[in-house]
Design a protein around this motif. Sequence first.
Motif: not given
Lengths: 190, 190
Positions: B4-5, B42-46, B51-52, B75-84
Amino acid sequence: MSLAQSILGLLSYEPMTGYDMKRFMDNSLNFFWTAQASQIYRELSALEKKGLIAHQLETAEGRMDRKVYHITEKGREEFARWLHDFPETLTPSTRDEFSTKIFFGSQLPLEEIRFQISRYIREKEAELKAIDYVDYVIGKYSQRIHRPEEVFFWNLLSKRNRILAKSLITWGQECLTEIDQQIEANHRDP
Amino acid sequence: MSLAQSILGLLSYEPMTGYDMKRFMDNSLNFFWTAQASQIYRELSALEKKGLIAHQLETAEGRMDRKVYHITEKGREEFARWLHDFPETLTPSTRDEFSTKIFFGSQLPLEEIRFQISRYIREKEAELKAIDYVDYVIGKYSQRIHRPEEVFFWNLLSKRNRILAKSLITWGQECLTEIDQQIEANHRDP
DNA sequence: GAATTCATGTAACTTGTTACATGATTTA
DNA sequence: TAAATCATGTAACAAGTTACATGAATTC
């Protein structure tokens, strides 16, 4: 489908409990195969259902019951079949979160990446020490309880782990140098 | 939870279709992250359901419809969170069938292992050439279409892949030497 | 008296793989 | 005309992770 095979392989040495397997994997096989205890127990049930392994209940005073598993003839055949059948592609697919994050590193502060890479170096240095310890144990005790042919291959893999860890330390140090240059360049030319 | 990330990361560069992602992963991310096309879709649908990401249908004459996905603010927020948020243990768990088989090598003929290890060396040599090609492509074209900060990190990872492949080739050659000695010893003393 | 080790497992969930299906366009 | 590339997905299955539960014995 290969945890099953690792279990059969361990049982081809000697009978043991799921708990024993977990420990064995954690400090040898671990470098190239990992499994959660819960996964092992689940797999043991499945293998027993298929008749590839069987167990004997060992009851002792003042201790919990242990299920000592052993491999059946059918299990040995299945294991031998699998062992002889090498995959076409020998490189396994990787899922490396650390490298993925470095890949997207342009969206992180350089200092943060510098810090994570130095953590990485320290982790690899600890791995080297762990390999030293495994080698020490094999050299000191296992020579007596294991056949030299087995020890021969364990040593080959030990060398592999060692060369990989060393290379990654070297890589990490090169990264630090390049990152420091980058940080300096950013200071001069912001 | 990291495919996902990777998808979010790719979409942080530019909008693309699932098919584009598969290709992108196959010749870059591939070295440390793999995914089947079916898994990506599959992941794209999820991700869209969460809403990411979102997509626009692109219809063109004489071509199939493409779903061009783009990342949302969420999505950007979620990605940034994961990345850090780097994992505590930076070394991923491995599942390496080849090494597992070598581990149990004492139950195979030495000649068979010799053969498989030479296959392994050839595979790693091919990998080196693939890395050369990726580097060539990055150097020739991507410098213009990608930001230099990104190329900087891609090059660090490219070095990593290169040093790993080279080390494994060296290891393989050492193995062959030792195996040959073993084979010779067995001839003398059967 | 508290934490660790020994020893077993179930349930729910998340990921990853394989096989299949469809159909247009482009290249050999 | 056959194969490869573009482009999307579904269904079934296999494997891996996380959280939880239990309980005795041993070590700090």
